[in-house]
Design an enzyme around this catalytic site. Structure first.
Site, PDB file in Angstrom:
ATOM      1  CG  ASN A   1      58.436  52.318 104.877  1.00 40.88           C
ATOM      2  OD1 ASN A   1      57.637  52.576 103.984  1.00 40.88           O
ATOM      3  ND2 ASN A   1      58.407  51.204 105.575  1.00 40.88           N
ATOM      4  CB  VAL A   2      60.196  58.880 105.412  1.00 39.01           C
ATOM      5  CG1 VAL A   2      60.281  59.145 103.907  1.00 39.01           C
ATOM      6  CG2 VAL A   2      58.745  58.952 105.872  1.00 39.01           C
ATOM      7  CG  ASP A   3      59.440  53.763 109.261  1.00 33.47           C
ATOM      8  OD1 ASP A   3      60.472  53.066 109.301  1.00 33.47           O
ATOM      9  OD2 ASP A   3      58.350  53.333 108.800  1.00 33.47           O
TER      10      ASP A   3
ATOM     11  NE  ARG B   1      52.199  61.226 109.603  1.00 33.75           N
ATOM     12  CZ  ARG B   1      51.130  61.994 109.853  1.00 33.75           C
ATOM     13  NH1 ARG B   1      50.889  63.068 109.148  1.00 33.75           N
ATOM     14  NH2 ARG B   1      50.294  61.696 110.835  1.00 33.75           N
TER      15      ARG B   1
ATOM     16  N   GLY C   1      55.027  44.735 101.935  1.00 36.25           N
ATOM     17  CA  GLY C   1      54.209  45.892 102.295  1.00 36.25           C
ATOM     18  C   GLY C   1      54.302  47.064 101.361  1.00 36.25           C
ATOM     19  CB  THR C   2      55.768  48.259  98.574  1.00 28.38           C
ATOM     20  OG1 THR C   2      55.608  49.189  97.496  1.00 28.38           O
ATOM     21  CG2 THR C   2      56.528  47.043  98.077  1.00 28.38           C
TER      22      THR C   2
ATOM     23  CE1 TYR D   1      56.774  64.143 104.820  1.00 33.56           C
ATOM     24  CE2 TYR D   1      56.058  66.321 104.116  1.00 33.56           C
ATOM     25  CZ  TYR D   1      56.279  64.978 103.846  1.00 33.56           C
ATOM     26  OH  TYR D   1      55.983  64.484 102.601  1.00 33.56           O
TER      27      TYR D   1
ATOM     28  CG  HIS E   1      60.518  57.395  98.479  1.00 29.60           C
ATOM     29  ND1 HIS E   1      59.416  56.585  98.432  1.00 29.60           N
ATOM     30  CD2 HIS E   1      61.021  57.418  97.215  1.00 29.60           C
ATOM     31  CE1 HIS E   1      59.257  56.126  97.181  1.00 29.60           C
ATOM     32  NE2 HIS E   1      60.218  56.617  96.435  1.00 29.60           N
TER      33      HIS E   1
HETATM   34  P1  NAD Z   1      51.360  52.287  99.923  1.00 33.26           P
HETATM   35  O1  NAD Z   1      50.631  53.027 100.967  1.00 33.26           O
HETATM   36  O2  NAD Z   1      51.146  52.622  98.498  1.00 33.26           O
HETATM   37  O3  NAD Z   1      51.127  50.706 100.041  1.00 33.26           O
HETATM   38  C1  NAD Z   1      51.157  50.079 101.259  1.00 33.26           C
HETATM   39  C2  NAD Z   1      51.004  48.578 101.009  1.00 33.26           C
HETATM   40  O4  NAD Z   1      51.109  47.947 102.272  1.00 33.26           O
HETATM   41  C3  NAD Z   1      49.653  48.163 100.394  1.00 33.26           C
HETATM   42  O5  NAD Z   1      49.889  47.332  99.279  1.00 33.26           O
HETATM   43  C4  NAD Z   1      48.984  47.381 101.532  1.00 33.26           C
HETATM   44  O6  NAD Z   1      48.238  46.272 101.049  1.00 33.26           O
HETATM   45  C5  NAD Z   1      50.169  46.892 102.323  1.00 33.26           C
HETATM   46  N1  NAD Z   1      49.930  46.607 103.729  1.00 33.26           N
HETATM   47  C6  NAD Z   1      49.068  47.203 104.574  1.00 33.26           C
HETATM   48  N2  NAD Z   1      49.168  46.652 105.806  1.00 33.26           N
HETATM   49  C7  NAD Z   1      50.106  45.687 105.727  1.00 33.26           C
HETATM   50  C8  NAD Z   1      50.674  44.781 106.671  1.00 33.26           C
HETATM   51  N3  NAD Z   1      50.270  44.744 107.940  1.00 33.26           N
HETATM   52  N4  NAD Z   1      51.634  43.931 106.246  1.00 33.26           N
HETATM   53  C9  NAD Z   1      52.052  43.938 104.947  1.00 33.26           C
HETATM   54  N5  NAD Z   1      51.556  44.778 104.019  1.00 33.26           N
HETATM   55  C10 NAD Z   1      50.592  45.650 104.407  1.00 33.26           C
HETATM   56  O7  NAD Z   1      52.821  52.476 100.359  1.00 33.26           O
HETATM   57  P2  NAD Z   1      54.105  52.392  99.560  1.00 33.26           P
HETATM   58  O8  NAD Z   1      53.938  51.381  98.464  1.00 33.26           O
HETATM   59  O9  NAD Z   1      55.160  52.275 100.533  1.00 33.26           O
HETATM   60  O10 NAD Z   1      54.267  53.810  98.811  1.00 33.26           O
HETATM   61  C11 NAD Z   1      53.769  55.035  99.243  1.00 33.26           C
HETATM   62  C12 NAD Z   1      54.804  56.046  99.625  1.00 33.26           C
HETATM   63  O11 NAD Z   1      54.439  56.474 100.904  1.00 33.26           O
HETATM   64  C13 NAD Z   1      56.175  55.538  99.752  1.00 33.26           C
HETATM   65  O12 NAD Z   1      57.002  56.433  99.146  1.00 33.26           O
HETATM   66  C14 NAD Z   1      56.477  55.570 101.239  1.00 33.26           C
HETATM   67  O13 NAD Z   1      57.715  56.151 101.466  1.00 33.26           O
HETATM   68  C15 NAD Z   1      55.519  56.521 101.789  1.00 33.26           C
HETATM   69  N6  NAD Z   1      55.075  56.202 103.162  1.00 33.26           N
HETATM   70  C16 NAD Z   1      55.985  55.899 104.133  1.00 33.26           C
HETATM   71  C17 NAD Z   1      55.545  55.567 105.418  1.00 33.26           C
HETATM   72  C18 NAD Z   1      56.579  55.221 106.445  1.00 33.26           C
HETATM   73  O14 NAD Z   1      57.697  55.683 106.368  1.00 33.26           O
HETATM   74  N7  NAD Z   1      56.240  54.354 107.417  1.00 33.26           N
HETATM   75  C19 NAD Z   1      54.204  55.570 105.725  1.00 33.26           C
HETATM   76  C20 NAD Z   1      53.298  55.912 104.715  1.00 33.26           C
HETATM   77  C21 NAD Z   1      53.748  56.210 103.430  1.00 33.26           C
END
Ligand code: NAD
Length: 231
Positions: A89-91, A58, A172-173, A55, A106
């Site tokens: 997202n945690v960002d 990250r 994006g989920t 973390y 989260h």
């Molecule tokens: P996930 O990784 O399961 O899914 C990500 C989704 O984003 C996929 O469906 C993918 O097709 C899509 N994607 C990829 N690039 C994209 C783009 N440019 N535009 C739009 N969509 C795009 O992530 P999730 O569903 O968020 O769940 C996973 C867990 O991981 C969550 O709890 C999340 O908090 C955590 N997470 C957070 C971060 C962050 O805070 N930035 C990063 C990674 C994972």
């Protein structure tokens, strides 16, 4: 003044074009790390230094990236509508883009939490949590993020927010992480549901308008459309 309530449910994909890898997508983080090694309470009990280090990396990375056009467009949307962002997202990219109502399902990378008093959290910016860093009660600090297998305390509030949506915009989920994914089904009858995700799966959001596109390109166009159509 505000014409409609737009609820935006975001996941890792909205931050991908800012340079933060998703967990599951191709090139996602989990190809390098196993979930069980870094994002579970068991992992922290077994090897807290390794989990803190994951973390810390990250958090350091977060300091070096910027909100993209999708985050910025969602902040602009507040000029014409009531907007509630519910993010997995945690960002902190929604906040840095200017969104004023952001619910973190989260948790947040920038916050640390006591390991004995879960309500005790503090802003730590982008710096590391080290072994030996403690809360006022003397317990080791941990990231204020929800690990796999842990309850999601913000879920009830999130369900209430989604239940009052006129439009539910999902960006994006993968809708593969529960309980967050249930929110896709919590919009009231009659609400418009829009999905932006290159790998969107129709069966996870029946009846939605689906854009299999990247967020930074499509979200600003949708925001312009919503601002032009107040009702
Ligand atoms: P996930 O990784 O399961 O899914 C990500 C989704 O984003 C996929 O469906 C993918 O097709 C899509 N994607 C990829 N690039 C994209 C783009 N440019 N535009 C739009 N969509 C795009 O992530 P999730 O569903 O968020 O769940 C996973 C867990 O991981 C969550 O709890 C999340 O908090 C955590 N997470 C957070 C971060 C962050 O805070 N930035 C990063 C990674 C994972």
């Amino acid at each position: 003044m505000h014409r409609r309530h737009i609820v935006v449910l975001t996941g890792a994909g909205i931050s991908a074009e800012s340079g933060i890898p998703t967990f599951r997508g191709s090139g996602g983080l989990w190809f390098k790390y196993r979930i069980e090694d870094v994002a579970t309470p068991e992992a922290f009990a077994r090897d807290p230094a390794m989990v803190l280090d994951f973390y810390n990396q990250r958090r350091a990375q977060l300091e070096s990236v910027q909100p993209n056009q999708a985050h910025k467009a969602l902040a602009r949307l507040e000029q014409g509508h009531k907007v509630s962002v519910v993010t997995q997202n945690v960002d902190d990219l929604h906040e840095r883009a200017g969104s004023t109502s952001v619910l973190h399902l989260h948790g947040q990378l920038r916050r640390a939490r006591s390991t004995v008093a879960p309500d005790w959290t503090m802003d730590i910016g982008y710096g590391p949590i080290r072994m030996g860093d403690t809360c006022p009660l003397g317990s080791q600090l941990r990231p204020d993020v929800v690990w796999f297998g842990e309850p999601v305390p913000a879920m009830d509030e999130a369900r209430d927010v989604v239940a009052s949506a006129d439009v539910l915009l999902i960006v994006g989920t993968s809708l593969g992480v529960y309980p967050a994914a249930y929110l896709a089904h919590d919009a009231p009858a009659g609400a418009e549901i829009i999905v932006v995700d290159p790998e969107a799966r129709e069966e996870r959001v029946p009846g939605a308008r689906i854009f299999r596109e990247k967020a930074a390109g499509r979200v600003p166009l949708l925001v312009a459309e919503l601002l032009e159509n107040p009702a």
